[in-house]
Design an enzyme around this catalytic site. Structure first.
Site: not given
Ligand code: AR6
Length: 165
Positions: A22, A31-32, A116, A119
């Site tokens: 973010n 993932v973050d 995805t 967000y």
């Molecule tokens: N390895 C690979 N992919 C993953 C993992 C992992 N360990 N964990 C989750 N995913 P998201 P965004 C996938 O929500 O939508 C955070 O709080 C998940 O299934 O991690 O960009 C940040 O700080 C999905 O397909 O990120 C921001 O505030 C993808 O990673 C916000 O979330 C992205 O999901 C960003 O939201």
């Protein structure tokens, strides 16, 4: 080569992993959160130095306790309706991340499906944007990985990669 795999991006033996961050770059869920937990507290200290990052831009840090040598942090767009520049911003996340990876000398890089999760960007549309930029950069890397946490994403990427779309 571009490949889609299913797994946890924090575990990959690869030069660079991309974090769906973010704008604060100070960690979060998804993932973050997983990347910050696995890389250790030094990552947060390094990220503080940046003072945040605009949507679509990217910043690079060491990988700390990850196998990956670098982590590239990019805040993706929050999905509203697709009419607020979301596709262009998402494309910019991939382009900015690849640029930093090239400049660092990375030869392999893995991405989650940025935006995805929390967000709310539609997964298939986001994967199409991702694969489009991956194809542009394919000649600059030995290995580009779409790292999918779930089977649904894996299927989406595999269809796009096989279909030549
Ligand atoms: N390895 C690979 N992919 C993953 C993992 C992992 N360990 N964990 C989750 N995913 P998201 P965004 C996938 O929500 O939508 C955070 O709080 C998940 O299934 O991690 O960009 C940040 O700080 C999905 O397909 O990120 C921001 O505030 C993808 O990673 C916000 O979330 C992205 O999901 C960003 O939201």
């Amino acid at each position: 080569m571009i490949e889609a795999i299913q797994g946890d991006i924090t575990k990959l033996d690869i030069d660079a992993v991309v974090n769906a961050a973010n704008k604060t770059l100070l960690g979060g869920g998804g993932v973050d959160g997983a990347i910050h937990r696995a890389a250790g507290p030094e990552l947060l200290a390094a990220c503080r130095e940046f003072g945040g990052c605009e949507t679509g831009a990217a910043r690079i840090t060491p990988g700390f306790r990850l196998k990956a040598r670098w982590i590239i942090h990019t805040p993706g767009p929050v999905w509203r309706d697709g009419e607020h520049g979301e596709p262009e911003l998402l494309q910019s996340c991939y382009r900015s991340s690849f640029k930093l990876a090239r400049e660092a000398g990375a030869k392999s890089i893995a991405f989650p499906n940025i935006s995805t999760g929390v967000y709310g960007y539609p997964k298939a549309d986001a994967a199409r944007v991702a694969v489009g930029v991956m194809r542009e950069e394919n000649g600059n890397f030995e290995r580009i990985v779409a790292c999918c946490f779930d089977a649904e994403n894996l299927g989406l990427y595999r269809d796009l990669l096989e279909g030549g779309e």
